[in-house]
Design a protein around this motif. Structure first.
Motif, mmCIF file in Angstrom:
data_model
loop_
_atom_site.group_PDB
_atom_site.id
_atom_site.type_symbol
_atom_site.label_atom_id
_atom_site.label_comp_id
_atom_site.label_asym_id
_atom_site.label_seq_id
_atom_site.Cartn_x
_atom_site.Cartn_y
_atom_site.Cartn_z
ATOM 1 N N GLU A 199 -6.843 1.446 5.737
ATOM 2 C CA GLU A 199 -6.213 2.355 4.774
ATOM 3 C C GLU A 199 -6.569 3.808 5.075
ATOM 4 O O GLU A 199 -5.726 4.705 4.946
ATOM 5 C CB GLU A 199 -6.614 1.974 3.353
ATOM 6 C CG GLU A 199 -6.009 0.657 2.887
ATOM 7 C CD GLU A 199 -6.263 0.378 1.421
ATOM 8 O OE1 GLU A 199 -6.713 1.300 0.704
ATOM 9 O OE2 GLU A 199 -6.011 -0.762 0.989
ATOM 10 N N ARG B 65 -3.789 6.890 6.185
ATOM 11 C CA ARG B 65 -3.620 8.221 5.586
ATOM 12 C C ARG B 65 -3.556 9.310 6.650
ATOM 13 O O ARG B 65 -2.954 10.368 6.438
ATOM 14 C CB ARG B 65 -4.773 8.500 4.615
ATOM 15 C CG ARG B 65 -4.734 7.601 3.381
ATOM 16 C CD ARG B 65 -5.776 7.995 2.348
ATOM 17 N NE ARG B 65 -5.713 7.110 1.190
ATOM 18 C CZ ARG B 65 -4.848 7.239 0.188
ATOM 19 N NH1 ARG B 65 -3.984 8.245 0.212
ATOM 20 N NH2 ARG B 65 -4.855 6.399 -0.820
ATOM 21 N N ASP C 41 1.836 2.321 7.878
ATOM 22 C CA ASP C 41 1.323 1.382 6.894
ATOM 23 C C ASP C 41 0.205 0.530 7.493
ATOM 24 O O ASP C 41 0.328 0.045 8.621
ATOM 25 C CB ASP C 41 2.440 0.446 6.409
ATOM 26 C CG ASP C 41 3.450 1.170 5.546
ATOM 27 O OD1 ASP C 41 3.147 2.283 5.100
ATOM 28 O OD2 ASP C 41 4.550 0.620 5.329
ATOM 29 N N TRP D 229 0.860 -1.189 0.000
ATOM 30 C CA TRP D 229 0.000 0.000 0.000
ATOM 31 C C TRP D 229 0.890 1.230 0.000
ATOM 32 O O TRP D 229 1.895 1.296 0.723
ATOM 33 C CB TRP D 229 -0.889 0.010 1.233
ATOM 34 C CG TRP D 229 -1.811 1.197 1.314
ATOM 35 C CD1 TRP D 229 -3.042 1.325 0.736
ATOM 36 C CD2 TRP D 229 -1.576 2.427 2.014
ATOM 37 N NE1 TRP D 229 -3.588 2.548 1.028
ATOM 38 C CE2 TRP D 229 -2.715 3.255 1.806
ATOM 39 C CE3 TRP D 229 -0.526 2.916 2.779
ATOM 40 C CZ2 TRP D 229 -2.826 4.524 2.351
ATOM 41 C CZ3 TRP D 229 -0.618 4.188 3.314
ATOM 42 C CH2 TRP D 229 -1.767 4.975 3.109
ATOM 43 N N GLY E 137 -0.054 7.986 8.967
ATOM 44 C CA GLY E 137 1.207 7.817 8.259
ATOM 45 C C GLY E 137 1.817 6.442 8.427
ATOM 46 O O GLY E 137 2.883 6.159 7.882
ATOM 47 N N PRO F 196 0.611 5.673 -0.243
ATOM 48 C CA PRO F 196 -0.270 6.839 -0.344
ATOM 49 C C PRO F 196 -0.021 7.670 -1.587
ATOM 50 O O PRO F 196 -0.912 8.368 -2.057
ATOM 51 C CB PRO F 196 0.054 7.624 0.937
ATOM 52 C CG PRO F 196 1.440 7.203 1.316
ATOM 53 C CD PRO F 196 1.560 5.786 0.885
ATOM 54 N N ASN F 197 1.209 7.596 -2.134
ATOM 55 C CA ASN F 197 1.562 8.371 -3.319
ATOM 56 C C ASN F 197 2.102 7.426 -4.387
ATOM 57 O O ASN F 197 3.322 7.210 -4.477
ATOM 58 C CB ASN F 197 2.592 9.438 -2.964
ATOM 59 C CG ASN F 197 3.039 10.237 -4.184
ATOM 60 O OD1 ASN F 197 2.354 10.241 -5.219
ATOM 61 N ND2 ASN F 197 4.171 10.900 -4.083
#
Length: 345
Positions: A287, A291, A296, A96, A294, A98-99
């Protein structure tokens, strides 16, 4: 890695080695193991690393350090100066992210930039570390191999897609520019020095502490990281340019992996099998929380989608062409558990 081998693991062949070998990703899990294997085989090793990378995995090793990154062309040419060999192991390995753009930049653009620099600097031999994640699967559940078809549309998640595109870039450069590269596809490595840890290592840590009371019906090909490292050296010595070789170990159901961890730690093995559908809401919430925090998420939507198919693979090609051998998965799990214990994970 020590120079001792398991009974069924041949030592890398002692051939003429290059004056200098560059390793990317050497501070990471596989990269550190490969660095040790190369040193044991007589290579002079230089590593490419960012100034702020955690270098604990390389403490005490006789290596040269070149600071830079995959998107800094000047740092690549400086690092490759005088090198006959390149082991490109560095990758952004997260289920996974975020960016996603950063992952494609590192895995795809970074690989292309490094390979172009290697051609420019006249590197004679390259081992590129891909992943079994880019391979297809068989509908009948049998083990996939290097020839099992796959396509980018079948890649679940940004990690798989980015590694697929990166391998395709390497293969195109082999065909079109004569890039002297051999491709290796490790499966799910475990063992000592998984400092981050990797997603597979994190699963073992969670199981060690009894935080995995249930499982889904899936499976992995589990391999000791030191066997993967020796496989890299064998691919350098014996691999054919343009070919790829699966560096794996033993196919195990997730329930059996957790059972082995329970046996080693003296815990009761989980017996509850959960339908994946029940876990999707948890993954969605994890998830969202990731976000914000920060951190995982332990369970992800892509991870659940991947678990729909058992990631079982055959290592027959590496065995027959390279002389590769892999120890029992239980031994790999035992080494991983002991290292995590010793390091207070």
């Amino acid at each position: 890695m020590t120079t001792e081998q398991t009974p069924n693991q041949p030592a890398p062949p002692q051939q003429t080695v290059p004056q200098q070998t560059l390793v990317t990703g050497a501070t990471g899990f596989i990269g550190a193991a490969v660095t040790r294997a190369l040193l044991a085989a007589g290579h002079r090793v230089r590593i490419l690393t960012r100034p702020d990378n955690d270098r604990r995995n390389l403490a005490g090793l006789d290596i040269e350090i070149a600071e830079g990154n995959l998107l800094d062309h000047d740092s690549l040419t400086r690092a490759l100066a005088g090198c006959d060999a390149l082991f490109h192991i560095a990758a952004d390995y997260r289920i996974w992210v975020p960016n996603p753009a950063a992952m494609y930049q590192a895995n795809v653009e970074g690989t292309q930039a490094l390979m172009n620099a290697a051609l420019l600097m006249g590197v004679k031999r390259i081992v590129y570390t891909s992943s079994v994640a880019v391979l297809g699967s068989n509908a009948d559940g049998t083990s996939a191999d290097e020839t099992t078809p796959s396509h980018v549309g079948g890649m679940i998640g940004h990690y798989k897609r980015s590694k697929f595109l990166a391998e395709e870039t390497v293969k195109a450069m082999i065909a079109e520019k004569g890039l002297p590269a051999v491709i290796v596809n490790p499966s799910a490595p475990i063992g000592p020095r998984d400092i981050k840890p990797t997603p597979t290592g994190r699963m073992i840590v969670e199981a060690m502490h009894g935080r995995m009371p249930a499982f889904v019906d899936t499976g992995l090909n589990v391999v000791h990281v030191d066997d993967v490292a020796i496989g890299h050296v064998l691919a350098y010595d014996r691999g054919e340019v343009g070919e790829r070789y699966i560096l794996g170990g033993e196919n195990l159901l997730l329930r059996d992996i957790l059972r082995h961890v329970a046996e080693i730690t003296g815990r009761k093995p989980p017996t509850l099998a959960l339908p994946r559908g029940l876990i999707y809401p948890i993954a969605f919430g994890a998830e969202l929380a990731a976000r914000i925090t920060g951190r995982d998420p332990f369970v992800t939507i892509d991870g659940l989608n991947m678990a729909r198919k058992k990631m079982f693979f055959s290592i027959k090609k590496a065995e027959s062409r390279l002389g590769y051998r892999a120890r029992a998965a239980y031994d790999a799990i035992l080494d991983a558990v002991n290292w995590f214990k010793q390091n207070n994970y």
